[in-house]
Design a protein around this motif. Structure first.
Motif: not given
Lengths: 329, 329
Positions: A47-52, A55-56, B53-57, B116-120
């Motif tokens: 598990f890794v907390p969602n950065a977004a 951050g939010l 917020a956008v990233g989360l969504r 970090s949920n990078v897109d690429g």
DNA sequence: CTGTTAGCGCGTTCAC
DNA sequence: GTGAACGCGCTAACAG
């Protein structure tokens, strides 16, 4: 494959989301037993907390912005590595923005940093930057900033650099101790603060040595330095020493010295430079230089910025890096 | 000063949040009048959507991860600038991670990218990397990846590089056309794929020229190259040409040539290199080289990655950059 | 054309 | 000690 969330763990452990959240950050309220269980679960499912999301919630994306005039210069890569190493250890991300030595792009990069909600900014100014008005709005958003290497005279922000004045002074002193009589000094762009300070430091030594003759040149690039050095060598036939204030300048100066030597086999100018340290060793003959350690500068600047982030009330502080000579016979 | 949000604008315009959201992205449903009004408001208050917020969504943070073995090498900064320029134009952020030429850190950096949920991801492999198992989990998360410059033989991912085989071939051809008889070739670390390919290309030319004598050396650093070149020059007294496969190697080779020349004034070895292009011009004499354009490589790789992000079904593609010779008489 | 509602994943009151 | 509920800022499905 969907990533695991705090909610998933909560269901698996039959507790609520908030219990998981607290357990994961060692909140004292949670009983050791369930804390362990939750940590086990989190661990095994990576598990890794969602950065977004974090951050939010926290209004901090744990990112710092690094704004540079360019990175093709010699010691900049080392600076980035130093910064990167320090930030990595504190789990901060690094966002690099390049100003291409244009003031307008620098302003735009500041805006980008603000818009991206960075937690702090590290900046090395372009040679076109003569004021800091574009940094004013940072205080509105409480974004700390640290200047590094390329700065201008100011009191509002912390800065980290080598003591440019002292560096110039030491280089000149070095040459004088070597017994030289006539020095040609090559400097970077005239508009840069580091150019001014290195030159002032250099000249300061000469007050006590009025018998030394000197000639100075400002150079905008390695190519420019080569041309100016070639012509200077022709004009000042008696010169017996050369100073280069940076790697970029040194590359051109060295090229000029080499080709000039072709026609003057016995020519031997004492040379000294301020350098990141990689290249001088591979010049011929190797060039004595004051080491301008980019890695340490990066580390120090990053650490200072992190201090400002953690302690918003911290006062601006100017840090000067120690430099060492690397001398070749 | 709090940043303005979509909610603030909604209240000022007396509409709902969703209307604002739609107006700002030109949704056709919204009437031109209120659309204009909302855009005016957004403009004058410098509204910028909150990235977290956008990233989360959207489950996309508009960030790509760049993993490099190190950035102190000569052409890497240019690569970064190329990538940075391309990403900036598409509003993507760049996160740089450094592997210090250690496989373990490279693995860790991949994990960091995933977390970090990078897109690429853009990656240049370390010289210790011999397999791509650590990239397997990327497909679980649908994270596209593009290899650049330092790759290994593989079919799963797109890659961008110069045609190393061809580059080696061209350099050898160049020397032969110059009429040389005995070549000493200096290469990078033996484990690197680019080393192997450049060498194969180089050797391929010699099948048709059996009369040419050759000697090869692998070098781990500039210093290593200098030592090996010095000793090689002594051993192979008849050699009349030198090849350096990279800037790092060239720096050492050039240093050796210079100091060797001190004792052999008439020594003149034809030299050719594969280089980013900055340094050879300032060597003495200037070194002819095949230009390995880092900036273009960065641009191309970034663009290819963005294509993969936008079109997840896109098949892997191998791109070879064109190279040009810069010849000095 | 526009508003209401719901939820992305997490941290944090406020209850119990 | 633990859970329920709310909200960070934004988007999208569903109404109307």
């Amino acid at each position: 494959m969907r990533k695991i969330t705090i909610k998933d763990i909560a269901e698996m452990a039959s507790v609520s989301k908030s219990t998981v959240s607290r357990a994961l950050k060692n909140h004292p309220d949670i009983s050791p037993m369930v804390k362990d269980k939750i940590k086990q679960l989190a661990e095994s499912f990576h598990f890794v907390p969602n950065a977004a999301a974090v951050g939010l919630r926290q209004k901090s994306v744990k990112t710092i912005g690094l704004i540079l005039p360019g990175i093709h210069h010699f010691f900049v890569p080392a600076v980035i590595e130093g910064i990167s190493a320090t930030l990595k250890s504190k789990q901060y991300k690094l966002m690099i923005l390049i100003s291409d030595d244009e003031y307008e792009k620098e302003v735009q990069n500041i805006v980008t940093c603000i818009d991206s909600n960075v937690d702090g900014i590290l900046i090395s100014l372009t040679k076109m930057t003569s004021g800091l008005d574009h940094l004013d709005k940072l205080s509105d958003f409480q974004i700390p900033l640290v200047l590094l290497d390329k700065t201008i005279d100011q009191q509002k922000f912390s800065e980290v650099k080598i003591d440019d004045y002292q560096a110039g002074k030491e280089c000149c002193t070095f040459l004088i101790q070597e017994g030289v009589r006539e020095i040609i000094g090559f400097f970077g762009p005239e508009s840069l603060q580091i150019t001014k300070e290195r030159m002032l430091g250099f000249k300061s030594v000469l007050n006590n040595a009025p018998e030394i003759r000197t000639h100075y040149y400002y150079c905008d690039s390695s190519g420019d330095a080569r041309e100016k050095c070639l012509s200077a060598l022709r004009i000042h036939g008696e010169a017996d020493a050369v100073f280069a204030m940076s790697d970029e300048v040194l590359v051109g100066v060295n090229a000029a010295l080499q080709s000039f030597r072709r026609d003057n086999h016995d020519l031997s100018l004492k040379t000294v430079a301020i350098s990141e340290g990689y290249l001088p060793e591979f010049m011929f003959p190797p060039v004595s230089h004051l080491v301008h350690n980019g890695y340490e500068l990066g580390q120090s600047a990053a650490q200072l910025l992190l201090d400002h982030i953690v302690h918003p009330e911290k006062k601006p502080e100017k840090r000067f890096l120690l430099t060492n000579f690397s001398v070749y016979p």
